[in-house]
Motif scaffolding. Structure first.
Motif, short mmCIF file in Angstrom:
data_model
loop_
_atom_site.label_atom_id
_atom_site.label_comp_id
_atom_site.label_asym_id
_atom_site.label_seq_id
_atom_site.Cartn_x
_atom_site.Cartn_y
_atom_site.Cartn_z
N ASP A 280 0.85 -1.18 0.00
CA ASP A 280 0.00 0.00 0.00
C ASP A 280 0.89 1.24 0.00
OD1 ASP A 280 -1.65 2.19 0.69
OD2 ASP A 280 -3.08 0.89 1.73
N ALA A 281 1.09 1.82 -1.17
CA ALA A 281 2.03 2.94 -1.30
C ALA A 281 1.62 4.12 -0.42
CB ALA A 281 2.12 3.38 -2.76
N THR A 282 0.32 4.38 -0.33
CA THR A 282 -0.15 5.52 0.46
C THR A 282 0.19 5.35 1.93
OG1 THR A 282 -1.97 5.93 -1.10
CG2 THR A 282 -2.18 6.86 1.12
N GLU A 283 -0.07 4.17 2.47
CA GLU A 283 0.21 3.91 3.88
C GLU A 283 1.71 3.86 4.16
OE1 GLU A 283 -1.80 3.82 6.40
OE2 GLU A 283 -3.62 4.12 5.21
N LEU A 284 2.46 3.28 3.25
CA LEU A 284 3.91 3.21 3.45
C LEU A 284 4.52 4.60 3.45
CD1 LEU A 284 4.68 0.16 1.14
CD2 LEU A 284 5.08 0.23 3.60
N LYS A 285 4.08 5.45 2.55
CA LYS A 285 4.63 6.81 2.51
C LYS A 285 4.17 7.62 3.72
CE LYS A 285 3.32 7.70 -1.75
NZ LYS A 285 3.16 8.46 -3.00
N ALA A 286 2.95 7.38 4.18
CA ALA A 286 2.49 8.06 5.39
C ALA A 286 3.36 7.65 6.58
CB ALA A 286 1.02 7.72 5.65
N LYS A 287 3.74 6.37 6.62
CA LYS A 287 4.62 5.90 7.69
C LYS A 287 5.96 6.61 7.62
CE LYS A 287 6.03 3.19 10.98
NZ LYS A 287 5.44 3.26 12.32
N ILE A 288 6.53 6.66 6.44
CA ILE A 288 7.83 7.31 6.26
C ILE A 288 7.75 8.79 6.65
CG2 ILE A 288 9.49 8.06 4.49
CD1 ILE A 288 8.91 5.33 3.12
N ASN A 289 6.68 9.45 6.26
CA ASN A 289 6.54 10.88 6.54
C ASN A 289 6.34 11.17 8.02
OD1 ASN A 289 6.84 11.56 3.84
ND2 ASN A 289 4.65 11.46 3.42
N SER A 290 5.94 10.16 8.78
CA SER A 290 5.71 10.37 10.22
C SER A 290 6.97 10.20 11.05
CB SER A 290 4.64 9.38 10.72
OG SER A 290 5.16 8.05 10.77
N LEU A 291 8.06 9.76 10.45
CA LEU A 291 9.27 9.47 11.21
C LEU A 291 9.84 10.73 11.85
CD1 LEU A 291 11.02 7.00 8.73
CD2 LEU A 291 9.67 6.42 10.75
N GLU A 292 10.38 10.56 13.06
CA GLU A 292 11.01 11.66 13.79
C GLU A 292 12.41 11.25 14.21
OE1 GLU A 292 8.46 12.57 17.05
OE2 GLU A 292 6.82 13.32 15.79
N ALA A 293 13.28 12.25 14.33
CA ALA A 293 14.68 11.99 14.67
C ALA A 293 14.92 12.09 16.16
CB ALA A 293 15.59 12.98 13.93
N GLY A 294 15.78 11.21 16.69
CA GLY A 294 16.14 11.27 18.10
C GLY A 294 16.87 10.02 18.55
N GLY A 295 17.82 10.20 19.47
CA GLY A 295 18.46 9.04 20.08
C GLY A 295 19.75 8.62 19.40
N ASN A 296 20.35 7.57 19.95
CA ASN A 296 21.60 7.02 19.45
C ASN A 296 21.37 6.17 18.20
OD1 ASN A 296 22.93 8.28 21.50
ND2 ASN A 296 23.82 6.44 22.38
N THR A 297 22.42 5.49 17.73
CA THR A 297 22.36 4.75 16.47
C THR A 297 22.73 3.29 16.70
OG1 THR A 297 23.04 6.74 15.29
CG2 THR A 297 23.18 4.66 14.09
N SER A 298 21.83 2.38 16.29
CA SER A 298 22.07 0.93 16.39
C SER A 298 21.75 0.29 15.05
CB SER A 298 21.22 0.31 17.51
OG SER A 298 21.64 0.75 18.78
N ILE A 299 22.69 0.39 14.11
CA ILE A 299 22.48 -0.19 12.79
C ILE A 299 22.34 -1.70 12.90
CG2 ILE A 299 23.28 -0.18 10.40
CD1 ILE A 299 25.27 2.03 11.22
N ASP A 300 23.07 -2.29 13.84
CA ASP A 300 23.04 -3.75 14.00
C ASP A 300 21.64 -4.24 14.35
OD1 ASP A 300 23.41 -2.32 16.40
OD2 ASP A 300 24.24 -4.07 17.43
#
Length: 571
Positions: free
Chosen positions: A313-333
């Motif tokens: 569902d492209a609409t829902e997936l893009k809505a999810k991406i657009n809701s992302l917020e930045a914060g915290g440390n980084t754990s790529i693993d």
């Protein structure tokens, strides 16, 4: 001629030969012998030509057989080598005297089309009497192998530095990511790809918020239900499974798929503690709501941070991406660990048991995706991870087990709301020192709270109220104004996984995925040289790593999408 000369010729052998030849010519039988010899020579020549043609056909057949094998091998999606090198190597091994081998086509991890052309010279033995010294045996062969079904995990960095401006200074790095990721979604989820491409979105910072519905289906410790992350052990990253200790399952509870019960792990997975390791803040009954605004939970609790699974569902997936917020440390693993797990066939049982209204889904899983994640060896299927970061692994914080459950050393007076901390002091009649007024002031004011066990806070209640730094500062350092008390208490409360160890875990997680033929593309967005090397090592090949700045992040996602677009996604 004089008589003497004729007499001389008649008396010599030469004369006799000439007379016999002249006689032979006059006889009919002699003429037939000449004709027969001529026919015999012609038959030998024609037979020799047949031998030449047989030799030619034999070599031509060998060339065509080698062409077919070379093209098929070069176009195989299971071989990671250069297509041209593979095809040419087949001719080298066959020992053919080829004057020309040409290999053309396009080769990627997802789609390979290879055409091989070759010429071989066959030296003639008899046809050369006609001036033809060699014959050329030419041939060509084309092989094609494409992926039809694609499973993708987009593993996206939402750490604090993603809120900084990108290299252009015109937008934040997170906004640049959102634009690029949205374009990636639009490029893939077109009508031709309907029911072929499924996408997971795995946001990560210092942890991965798997969501309540997912953790409810896993055997996870139950210290609290405030947040939904898992603290993995080092060896957990050596497999794409959630738990490698269970032969049949993945750390799941008593779930069933097609009548087959999947047993849970012997040891529960460790739920991440619900605590703030960063800020000196408190959510005390007497505080205003603003006093808690800066708290940064080790496991994110906002809905935007949750993973999203198995969607087209492209609409829902893009809505999810657009809701992302930045914060915290980084754990790529941790991002790679979760992203690879949801490409793991054993995750099907978990997805099958998720409620259709789960916040991890965009709705009921599409019928076409009911059997996903597919088996690794399923034909015409490819599994892909796109791993993006703007930095490098940083310190991961975990609650020590002694401070995760049980009773804390802090009491809350239900009447005054004062907080009291216990510390035995030799020679003192009052072992309890309470805060008066603003929760932590006036330790030695002479007041004493006659506490009861019902008023003693559990560690979970304590960490919900205050950050670890607040606790260590005001109830340990400020008690005797001893800096060692602060640092020792912090180290007692929290366990750490430092960046170097997390790089090792990331390397293990990437290798475990590659061992299952999961294709990994990595994107380093304005990263250091050290981080670039880590991400290049994670990628399936060095050419699958993109190091970008500014709007180039869109180019990276576009390049990956175009690779996938080359698939023939129709039967």
């Amino acid at each position: 001629m004089s008589g003497s000369k004729r007499s001389l010729l008649s008396s010599t052998g030469l004369g006799r030969v000439l007379r016999r030849v002249a006689g032979f010519k006059r006889e009919e039988g002699g003429a037939m012998i000449v004709f027969g010899l001529t026919i015999f020579v012609m038959m030998l020549w024609i037979g020799g030509m047949a031998v030449d043609f047989m030799r030619f056909e034999h070599d031509r057949a060998r060339v065509q057989y080698t062409l077919d094998r070379a093209a098929l091998a070069a176009a195989s999606l299971n071989q990671p080598l250069n297509c041209q090198d593979v095809a040419r190597d087949y001719f080298d091994k066959a020992g053919l005297n080829t004057s020309s081998v040409t290999v053309t086509g396009t080769c990627s991890a997802l789609s390979k089309t290879v055409r091989v052309d070759a010429d071989t010279k066959v030296k003639s033995l008899f046809i050369n009497l006609l001036g033809i010294e060699t014959m050329t045996a030419s041939g060509s062969s084309t092989a094609e192998e494409n992926i039809q079904d694609v499973e993708i995990s987009m593993i996206l960095d939402v750490s604090g530095s993603m809120g900084w401006d990108d290299a252009t200074g015109g937008q934040s790095k997170l906004d640049a990511l959102k634009t690029a990721a949205n374009e990636f979604i639009d490029a893939l989820l077109i009508s031709d790809n309907a029911d072929r491409v499924s996408i997971n979105i795995i946001p990560y910072n210092m942890q991965v918020n798997a969501g309540e519905d997912v953790l409810d289906l896993l055997n996870v410790t139950n210290e609290h239900n405030e947040s939904h992350c898992i603290d993995f052990k080092a060896d957990d990253f050596e497999t794409v499974e959630i738990s490698k200790d269970v032969e049949e399952g993945v750390g799941l509870g008593d779930l069933s798929l097609d009548g087959t019960t999947v047993m849970g792990t012997t040891d529960d997975l460790q739920r991440t503690g619900h605590f703030d390791p960063f800020y000196t803040t408190i959510d005390h009954p007497n505080t205003s709501s603003d006093d808690d605004s800066e708290r940064l939970w080790n496991c994110p609790i906002d809905e935007a941070s949750e993973i999203m699974l198995m969607s087209q569902d492209a609409t829902e997936l893009k809505a999810k991406i657009n809701s992302l917020e930045a914060g915290g440390n980084t754990s790529i693993d941790l991002g790679v660990k979760w992203g690879s797990f949801f490409l793991n066939p054993s995750a099907e049982v978990l997805l099958d048991n998720l409620p259709s209204n789960s916040s991890q889904l965009t709705g009921p899983i599409d019928t076409a995706f009911q059997d996903r994640p597919y088996a690794y060896d399923r034909e015409n299927t490819i599994k892909i991870m796109v791993v993006m970061t703007d930095g490098q692994n940083t310190t991961q914080y975990m609650l020590d087990e002694d401070f995760a459950t049980g009773s804390s050393d802090i009491w809350l007076d239900p009447d005054s709301t004062w907080l009291s901390h216990y510390k035995p002091r030799p020679g003192w009649s009052n072992d309890y020192f309470m805060s008066k007024g603003n929760y932590h002031n006036d330790y030695f004011n002479g007041y004493r709270y006659n506490h009861g066990d019902d008023d003693r806070l559990s560690w979970q209640e304590l960490w919900s109220m205050m950050g670890v730094k607040y606790y260590s500062y005001y109830y340990h350092y400020a008690r005797d104004w001893d800096a060692d008390e602060y640092y020792d208490r912090n180290d007692d409360v929290m366990d750490y996984v430092y960046s170097g160890e997390k790089d090792d875990r990331l390397d293990d997680a990437c290798q475990a995925a590659k061992d299952q033929n999961i294709v990994i593309y990595t994107i380093g967005f304005e990263v250091s040289d050290t981080s670039a090397q880590v991400m290049e090592d994670c990628a399936s090949t060095p050419s699958d790593f993109y190091r970008v700045e500014g709007t180039e992040i869109s180019d990276a996602f576009s390049s990956i999408a175009k690779t996938i677009q080359r698939l023939k996604l129709t039967q």
